[in-house]
Enzyme design. Sequence first.
Site, PDB file in Angstrom:
ATOM      1  N   SER A 150       1.073  -0.956  -0.610  1.00 11.99           N
ATOM      2  CA  SER A 150      -0.172  -0.416   0.009  1.00 11.99           C
ATOM      3  C   SER A 150       0.969   1.410   0.276  1.00 11.99           C
ATOM      4  O   SER A 150       0.337   1.936   0.233  1.00 11.99           O
ATOM      5  CB  SER A 150      -0.647   0.375   1.420  1.00 11.99           C
ATOM      6  OG  SER A 150      -0.050  -0.134   2.396  1.00 11.99           O
ATOM      7  N   THR A 208      -1.719   3.779   4.661  1.00 11.67           N
ATOM      8  CA  THR A 208      -0.980   5.015   4.099  1.00 11.67           C
ATOM      9  C   THR A 208       0.078   5.367   5.399  1.00 11.67           C
ATOM     10  O   THR A 208      -0.059   4.827   6.308  1.00 11.67           O
ATOM     11  CB  THR A 208      -1.946   6.478   4.091  1.00 11.67           C
ATOM     12  OG1 THR A 208      -1.808   6.315   2.751  1.00 11.67           O
ATOM     13  CG2 THR A 208      -0.525   7.335   4.111  1.00 11.67           C
ATOM     14  N   THR A 216       1.638   6.853   0.083  1.00  8.61           N
ATOM     15  CA  THR A 216       0.983   5.818   0.003  1.00  8.61           C
ATOM     16  C   THR A 216       0.824   5.591  -1.783  1.00  8.61           C
ATOM     17  O   THR A 216       1.054   6.137  -2.527  1.00  8.61           O
ATOM     18  CB  THR A 216      -0.790   6.258   0.166  1.00  8.61           C
ATOM     19  OG1 THR A 216      -1.314   4.651   0.480  1.00  8.61           O
ATOM     20  CG2 THR A 216      -1.262   7.255  -0.402  1.00  8.61           C
ATOM     21  N   ARG A 233      -6.377   9.304 -10.014  1.00 15.86           N
ATOM     22  CA  ARG A 233      -7.414   9.372  -9.151  1.00 15.86           C
ATOM     23  C   ARG A 233      -6.508  10.028  -8.215  1.00 15.86           C
ATOM     24  O   ARG A 233      -5.470   8.998  -7.740  1.00 15.86           O
ATOM     25  CB  ARG A 233      -7.666   7.844  -8.639  1.00 15.86           C
ATOM     26  CG  ARG A 233      -8.512   8.206  -7.511  1.00 15.86           C
ATOM     27  CD  ARG A 233      -7.885   7.987  -6.004  1.00 15.86           C
ATOM     28  NE  ARG A 233      -8.564   8.114  -4.663  1.00 15.86           N
ATOM     29  CZ  ARG A 233      -7.486   7.089  -3.095  1.00 15.86           C
ATOM     30  NH1 ARG A 233      -6.536   7.489  -3.373  1.00 15.86           N
ATOM     31  NH2 ARG A 233      -8.939   7.430  -2.195  1.00 15.86           N
ATOM     32  N   VAL A 234      -6.375  11.160  -6.961  1.00 18.36           N
ATOM     33  CA  VAL A 234      -5.822  11.347  -5.996  1.00 18.36           C
ATOM     34  C   VAL A 234      -6.879  11.133  -4.886  1.00 18.36           C
ATOM     35  O   VAL A 234      -7.516  11.907  -5.098  1.00 18.36           O
ATOM     36  CB  VAL A 234      -4.841  12.746  -6.446  1.00 18.36           C
ATOM     37  CG1 VAL A 234      -4.237  13.640  -5.198  1.00 18.36           C
ATOM     38  CG2 VAL A 234      -4.126  12.950  -7.454  1.00 18.36           C
ATOM     39  N   GLY A 235      -5.960  10.808  -3.459  1.00 17.55           N
ATOM     40  CA  GLY A 235      -6.321  10.585  -2.793  1.00 17.55           C
ATOM     41  C   GLY A 235      -6.040  11.600  -1.328  1.00 17.55           C
ATOM     42  O   GLY A 235      -5.606  12.582  -2.446  1.00 17.55           O
ATOM     43  N   ASP A 236      -6.426  11.515  -0.589  1.00 14.79           N
ATOM     44  CA  ASP A 236      -5.952  12.721   0.610  1.00 14.79           C
ATOM     45  C   ASP A 236      -4.903  13.078   0.600  1.00 14.79           C
ATOM     46  O   ASP A 236      -4.457  13.672   1.277  1.00 14.79           O
ATOM     47  CB  ASP A 236      -6.463  12.111   1.788  1.00 14.79           C
ATOM     48  CG  ASP A 236      -6.422  10.815   2.848  1.00 14.79           C
ATOM     49  OD1 ASP A 236      -6.464  10.051   1.911  1.00 14.79           O
ATOM     50  OD2 ASP A 236      -6.065  10.916   3.525  1.00 14.79           O
ATOM     51  N   THR A 255      -4.942   7.739   7.658  1.00 11.13           N
ATOM     52  CA  THR A 255      -5.353   7.338   6.738  1.00 11.13           C
ATOM     53  C   THR A 255      -6.628   6.624   6.785  1.00 11.13           C
ATOM     54  O   THR A 255      -7.141   6.329   7.718  1.00 11.13           O
ATOM     55  CB  THR A 255      -3.810   5.463   6.863  1.00 11.13           C
ATOM     56  OG1 THR A 255      -4.116   4.739   6.100  1.00 11.13           O
ATOM     57  CG2 THR A 255      -4.695   5.747   8.592  1.00 11.13           C
ATOM     58  N   GLY A 256      -7.161   5.885   5.581  1.00 10.94           N
ATOM     59  CA  GLY A 256      -8.464   5.102   5.170  1.00 10.94           C
ATOM     60  C   GLY A 256      -8.679   5.446   4.109  1.00 10.94           C
ATOM     61  O   GLY A 256      -7.968   5.607   3.073  1.00 10.94           O
ATOM     62  N   GLY A 280      -9.718   7.426   1.249  1.00  7.46           N
ATOM     63  CA  GLY A 280      -9.265   9.314   0.705  1.00  7.46           C
ATOM     64  C   GLY A 280      -9.843  10.226   0.492  1.00  7.46           C
ATOM     65  O   GLY A 280     -10.765  10.795   1.532  1.00  7.46           O
TER      66      GLY A 280
HETATM   67  N1  ASP Z   1      -5.806   7.050   2.612  1.00  7.88           N
HETATM   68  C1  ASP Z   1      -5.048   6.997   1.283  1.00  7.88           C
HETATM   69  C2  ASP Z   1      -5.527   7.197   0.058  1.00  7.88           C
HETATM   70  O1  ASP Z   1      -6.818   7.287   0.096  1.00  7.88           O
HETATM   71  C3  ASP Z   1      -5.094   5.164   1.667  1.00  7.88           C
HETATM   72  C4  ASP Z   1      -5.247   4.884   2.627  1.00  7.88           C
HETATM   73  O2  ASP Z   1      -4.120   5.287   3.657  1.00  7.88           O
HETATM   74  O3  ASP Z   1      -5.525   4.201   2.978  1.00  7.88           O
HETATM   75  O4  ASP Z   1      -5.439   6.903  -0.967  1.00  7.88           O
END
Ligand code: ASP
Length: 338
Positions: A85, A189, A207, A217-220, A240-241, A243
């Site tokens: 990840s 992450t 991450t 796609r861009v996450g948080d 983390t989670g 995004g």
């Molecule tokens: N937050 C990250 C994302 O959505 C992934 C994660 O931290 O689980 O890209």
Amino acid sequence: MNISRRKFLDQTAVGLVGSAAFHVTSFAQAPSEAGGGQKPLIVSTWPFGKPANDVALKVLLRGGSILDAVEQGIWVVESDPDNRSVGLGGGPNAAGVVQLDACIMFGPGHRAGSVAALEGIRHPISAARRVMEKTTHVMLVGEGARMFALQEGLEAIAVDSRERYELWQRQKIGQRTNPPEKKKDNHDTIALLALGADGNLAGGCSTSGLGGKLPGRVGDSPILGSGLYVDNEVGAAGATGVGENVMRYCGSFLVVEYMRQGLHPQSACEATIQRIAKQDPKGLDLSINFVALDKQGRFGAAGTDKNFRFAATTSSSSGVLQPMLVDHLDAGAGAGRR
Ligand code: ASP
């Protein structure tokens, strides 16, 4: 705040003061308060954060800068070929390509750098740091970010996308048979926060994002204020989670703002989750997890994922801890321990 919750916090405070080492798996025993005044202090997400913290601490103890500590700590996780990840070992997108996101923030001067949808570069955190230090910009994405990283001499690695994609598909099938709690997919992450002996703060985040995400796609994680936020006057937070659940609320910024209002980092993480859950149509059925530390050397973490863990490290202790699980809406959200 309801009675059982207050009792938990009281018990927590007792446990925290009394505990001498981090060899614990329950947050109630974690020496968060013992961390108060302890500098340097490093806090990061997930058990894989511990070796990263340990390297970051070593950098600080031998007189390295707080940015070197953050960068070199995160290198450990980015370099781990078994990590699915973070880094180039991470899960590919729907086109079978591993696209990486990272950012870094430096408290003094409130400086930041970020890269997103970066392909084929071994250390996205270093690319983010170079953006901060070598350009007048804050964020580079996609091919532009890759070109910049190559110009800076960062290591490029060819990734066998097809092999990664097949591996990810196999993992997905495995998860369907034995689904992880609330986690919809393969994602995690490294968010690493550091408080130096001089009281300065820095943080980084890296991450491969959500496995199977749409290309681009861009996450948080690389978004300042969402996956990471550092304010040198107050503290730092990382997420983390999923995004999408964090970035609509500027989650890490919110944690830091709660700390600015006087909340303990632990309460700030919980208050942020409560606030998001109150506003979001899905309530607490979201994957959102935060770590935080403040300028005084106190730290905390909270999440909605049962399997979320975090790592905390000082010069006397280092370990993986269980954060507060937020699993019910609290009528008094935001009124946490100060
Ligand atoms: N937050 C990250 C994302 O959505 C992934 C994660 O931290 O689980 O890209």
